[in-house]
Design a protein around this motif. Structure first.
Motif, PDB file in Angstrom:
ATOM      1  N   ILE A 157      -9.284  -3.116 -26.647  1.00 19.24           N
ATOM      2  CA  ILE A 157     -10.373  -3.181 -25.308  1.00 19.24           C
ATOM      3  C   ILE A 157     -10.045  -4.235 -24.599  1.00 19.24           C
ATOM      4  CG2 ILE A 157     -12.733  -3.272 -24.776  1.00 19.24           C
ATOM      5  CD1 ILE A 157     -13.263  -1.539 -27.269  1.00 19.24           C
ATOM      6  N   LEU A 158     -10.040  -5.340 -25.121  1.00 15.45           N
ATOM      7  CA  LEU A 158      -9.743  -6.605 -24.197  1.00 15.45           C
ATOM      8  C   LEU A 158      -8.526  -6.944 -23.676  1.00 15.45           C
ATOM      9  CD1 LEU A 158     -12.282  -9.078 -26.045  1.00 15.45           C
ATOM     10  CD2 LEU A 158     -12.715  -7.896 -23.985  1.00 15.45           C
ATOM     11  N   GLY A 159      -7.611  -6.711 -24.561  1.00 15.34           N
ATOM     12  CA  GLY A 159      -6.128  -6.794 -24.245  1.00 15.34           C
ATOM     13  C   GLY A 159      -5.863  -8.558 -24.622  1.00 15.34           C
ATOM     14  N   LYS A 160      -4.506  -8.702 -24.449  1.00 18.48           N
ATOM     15  CA  LYS A 160      -4.337 -10.098 -24.647  1.00 18.48           C
ATOM     16  C   LYS A 160      -4.880 -11.054 -23.359  1.00 18.48           C
ATOM     17  CE  LYS A 160       0.032 -10.537 -27.143  1.00 18.48           C
ATOM     18  NZ  LYS A 160      -0.426 -10.688 -28.312  1.00 18.48           N
ATOM     19  N   GLN A 161      -4.874 -10.512 -22.478  1.00 19.07           N
ATOM     20  CA  GLN A 161      -5.564 -11.316 -21.096  1.00 19.07           C
ATOM     21  C   GLN A 161      -6.993 -11.983 -21.257  1.00 19.07           C
ATOM     22  OE1 GLN A 161      -2.495 -12.598 -19.958  1.00 19.07           O
ATOM     23  NE2 GLN A 161      -3.776 -12.951 -18.296  1.00 19.07           N
ATOM     24  N   GLY A 162      -7.662 -10.362 -21.475  1.00 16.28           N
ATOM     25  CA  GLY A 162      -9.249 -10.782 -21.819  1.00 16.28           C
ATOM     26  C   GLY A 162      -9.560 -11.568 -22.929  1.00 16.28           C
ATOM     27  N   ILE A 163      -8.660 -11.487 -24.095  1.00 17.06           N
ATOM     28  CA  ILE A 163      -8.825 -12.578 -25.133  1.00 17.06           C
ATOM     29  C   ILE A 163      -8.502 -13.791 -24.752  1.00 17.06           C
ATOM     30  CG2 ILE A 163      -8.226 -13.205 -27.415  1.00 17.06           C
ATOM     31  CD1 ILE A 163      -7.832 -10.163 -27.969  1.00 17.06           C
ATOM     32  N   ASN A 164      -7.508 -14.122 -23.974  1.00 17.42           N
ATOM     33  CA  ASN A 164      -7.250 -15.378 -23.262  1.00 17.42           C
ATOM     34  C   ASN A 164      -8.373 -16.073 -22.366  1.00 17.42           C
ATOM     35  OD1 ASN A 164      -4.816 -15.613 -24.840  1.00 17.42           O
ATOM     36  ND2 ASN A 164      -3.658 -14.872 -23.302  1.00 17.42           N
ATOM     37  N   VAL A 165      -8.894 -15.080 -21.620  1.00 15.27           N
ATOM     38  CA  VAL A 165     -10.006 -15.626 -20.650  1.00 15.27           C
ATOM     39  C   VAL A 165     -11.252 -16.174 -21.501  1.00 15.27           C
ATOM     40  CG1 VAL A 165     -11.562 -14.633 -18.855  1.00 15.27           C
ATOM     41  CG2 VAL A 165      -9.180 -14.299 -18.882  1.00 15.27           C
ATOM     42  N   ILE A 166     -11.508 -15.181 -22.393  1.00 15.04           N
ATOM     43  CA  ILE A 166     -12.932 -15.632 -23.122  1.00 15.04           C
ATOM     44  C   ILE A 166     -12.524 -17.025 -24.153  1.00 15.04           C
ATOM     45  CG2 ILE A 166     -14.282 -14.789 -25.501  1.00 15.04           C
ATOM     46  CD1 ILE A 166     -13.680 -11.911 -24.274  1.00 15.04           C
ATOM     47  N   ARG A 167     -11.259 -16.991 -24.652  1.00 14.91           N
ATOM     48  CA  ARG A 167     -11.222 -18.279 -25.402  1.00 14.91           C
ATOM     49  C   ARG A 167     -11.096 -19.475 -24.326  1.00 14.91           C
ATOM     50  NH1 ARG A 167      -7.818 -18.764 -30.307  1.00 14.91           N
ATOM     51  NH2 ARG A 167      -7.003 -21.009 -30.154  1.00 14.91           N
ATOM     52  N   LYS A 168     -10.701 -19.144 -23.212  1.00 14.91           N
ATOM     53  CA  LYS A 168     -10.740 -20.447 -22.284  1.00 14.91           C
ATOM     54  C   LYS A 168     -12.109 -20.878 -21.781  1.00 14.91           C
ATOM     55  CE  LYS A 168      -6.171 -20.022 -20.550  1.00 14.91           C
ATOM     56  NZ  LYS A 168      -5.529 -20.593 -21.681  1.00 14.91           N
ATOM     57  N   ILE A 169     -12.930 -19.780 -21.561  1.00 22.29           N
ATOM     58  CA  ILE A 169     -14.328 -20.224 -21.155  1.00 22.29           C
ATOM     59  C   ILE A 169     -15.071 -20.773 -22.167  1.00 22.29           C
ATOM     60  CG2 ILE A 169     -16.696 -18.995 -21.004  1.00 22.29           C
ATOM     61  CD1 ILE A 169     -14.988 -16.727 -19.357  1.00 22.29           C
ATOM     62  N   PHE A 170     -14.830 -20.163 -23.591  1.00 18.69           N
ATOM     63  CA  PHE A 170     -15.694 -20.976 -24.924  1.00 18.69           C
ATOM     64  C   PHE A 170     -14.592 -22.379 -25.094  1.00 18.69           C
ATOM     65  CE2 PHE A 170     -17.249 -16.759 -25.792  1.00 18.69           C
ATOM     66  CZ  PHE A 170     -18.619 -17.012 -26.090  1.00 18.69           C
ATOM     67  N   GLY A 171     -13.448 -22.358 -24.580  1.00 16.57           N
ATOM     68  CA  GLY A 171     -12.875 -23.674 -24.687  1.00 16.57           C
ATOM     69  C   GLY A 171     -13.858 -24.777 -23.853  1.00 16.57           C
ATOM     70  N   VAL A 172     -14.191 -24.593 -22.736  1.00 15.54           N
ATOM     71  CA  VAL A 172     -14.978 -25.244 -21.779  1.00 15.54           C
ATOM     72  C   VAL A 172     -16.260 -25.571 -22.291  1.00 15.54           C
ATOM     73  CG1 VAL A 172     -15.784 -25.499 -19.452  1.00 15.54           C
ATOM     74  CG2 VAL A 172     -13.507 -24.563 -19.693  1.00 15.54           C
ATOM     75  N   VAL A 173     -16.927 -24.667 -22.836  1.00 15.15           N
ATOM     76  CA  VAL A 173     -18.452 -24.826 -23.601  1.00 15.15           C
ATOM     77  C   VAL A 173     -18.076 -25.790 -24.633  1.00 15.15           C
ATOM     78  CG1 VAL A 173     -19.925 -23.563 -24.659  1.00 15.15           C
ATOM     79  CG2 VAL A 173     -19.234 -22.654 -22.828  1.00 15.15           C
ATOM     80  N   LEU A 174     -17.217 -25.634 -25.605  1.00 16.61           N
ATOM     81  CA  LEU A 174     -16.999 -26.596 -26.588  1.00 16.61           C
ATOM     82  C   LEU A 174     -16.720 -27.929 -25.980  1.00 16.61           C
ATOM     83  CD1 LEU A 174     -17.165 -25.912 -29.463  1.00 16.61           C
ATOM     84  CD2 LEU A 174     -14.616 -25.657 -29.573  1.00 16.61           C
ATOM     85  N   LEU A 175     -15.799 -28.050 -24.979  1.00 17.32           N
ATOM     86  CA  LEU A 175     -15.588 -29.354 -24.545  1.00 17.32           C
ATOM     87  C   LEU A 175     -16.894 -30.223 -23.982  1.00 17.32           C
ATOM     88  CD1 LEU A 175     -13.218 -31.268 -23.907  1.00 17.32           C
ATOM     89  CD2 LEU A 175     -13.194 -30.146 -21.559  1.00 17.32           C
ATOM     90  N   ALA A 176     -17.612 -29.384 -23.378  1.00 15.36           N
ATOM     91  CA  ALA A 176     -19.065 -29.852 -22.825  1.00 15.36           C
ATOM     92  C   ALA A 176     -19.792 -30.109 -24.282  1.00 15.36           C
ATOM     93  CB  ALA A 176     -19.895 -28.776 -22.135  1.00 15.36           C
ATOM     94  N   ILE A 177     -19.905 -29.478 -25.215  1.00 14.53           N
ATOM     95  CA  ILE A 177     -20.438 -29.873 -26.384  1.00 14.53           C
ATOM     96  C   ILE A 177     -20.081 -30.958 -27.079  1.00 14.53           C
ATOM     97  CG2 ILE A 177     -20.913 -29.050 -28.774  1.00 14.53           C
ATOM     98  CD1 ILE A 177     -21.099 -26.126 -27.562  1.00 14.53           C
ATOM     99  N   ALA A 178     -18.766 -31.187 -27.106  1.00 15.14           N
ATOM    100  CA  ALA A 178     -18.165 -32.402 -27.799  1.00 15.14           C
ATOM    101  C   ALA A 178     -18.406 -33.563 -26.955  1.00 15.14           C
ATOM    102  CB  ALA A 178     -16.556 -32.159 -27.635  1.00 15.14           C
ATOM    103  N   VAL A 179     -18.598 -33.814 -25.662  1.00 14.17           N
ATOM    104  CA  VAL A 179     -18.949 -34.698 -24.828  1.00 14.17           C
ATOM    105  C   VAL A 179     -20.209 -35.166 -25.052  1.00 14.17           C
ATOM    106  CG1 VAL A 179     -19.399 -35.558 -22.495  1.00 14.17           C
ATOM    107  CG2 VAL A 179     -17.141 -34.215 -23.004  1.00 14.17           C
TER     108      VAL A 179
END
Length: 191
Positions: A157-179
């Motif tokens: 459903i999501l495809g490789k691109q969709g999964i990559n986009v979601i992963r990057k969004i959660f990466g930014v959220v995680l970065l903010a949590i780490a800070v």
């Protein structure tokens, strides 16, 4: 008792970002190809047990080796920081051996209940009520189970691109949590 929907939601989102089960779909699909079958139930139950156990005895284990929760949280903020960098930049800093089975290792540990998750659980414990963290863990385990069961469909459903986009969004959220985690706990180290 301390039941609080806002705490459950926040703790749940933090754990969801750290566990990154959606971003792990390519790994799960790859595991399924290598070993033929992913034991979703077993992996989910073991991960839940590990996480809840660490919630209760993690601090005692740290005290036993002479580390306070604030120091662990600061160290954990570095782990979360590097996990976020991996997610955002699409690089792999942590390398693991190829698995033989796909239930306890590498699914339950370290994919679901890894160092980042354990660190987050202890950090959450210093900020939130235990009951809310347990509920957040259980909600995440249900999501993990559903994703493990339907990883093939989600990937289609999501495809490789969709999964990559979601992963990057959660990466930014995680970065903010780490800070935030670093800022909150570094002050306590010097007080």
């Amino acid at each position: 008792m301390g039941f609080d929907l806002k705490e459950i939601f926040t703790a749940g989102m933090i754990l969801f970002a750290v566990i990154d089960i959606i971003g792990s779909i390519p790994i799960i699909v790859d595991l399924r190809k290598k070993v033929g079958h992913v034991e979703s139930e077993k992996a989910s139950v073991v991960a839940a047990i590990l996480m809840i156990l660490f919630l209760f005895v993690g601090e005692e284990i740290l005290n036993l080796i002479g580390i306070d929760v604030n120091s662990f949280a600061v160290a954990g903020s570095f782990i979360l920081f590097f996990l976020a960098i991996e997610m955002i930049l699409g690089i792999q800093l942590y390398k693991d051996d190829a698995p033989e089975t796909a239930a306890i290792v590498p699914l339950a540990f370290p994919l679901i209940a890894g160092a980042g998750t354990m660190t987050s659980i202890l950090s959450l414990r210093s900020e939130y009520h235990t009951i809310n963290i347990i509920i957040a863990i259980l909600v995440n385990i249900i999501i993990v189970y559903l994703v493990l069961k339907s990883s093939g469909k989600i990937e289609r459903i999501l495809g490789k691109q969709g999964i990559n986009v979601i992963r990057k969004i959660f990466g930014v959220v995680l970065l903010a949590i780490a800070v935030k985690l670093f800022a909150a706990n570094i002050q306590n180290l010097f007080n």
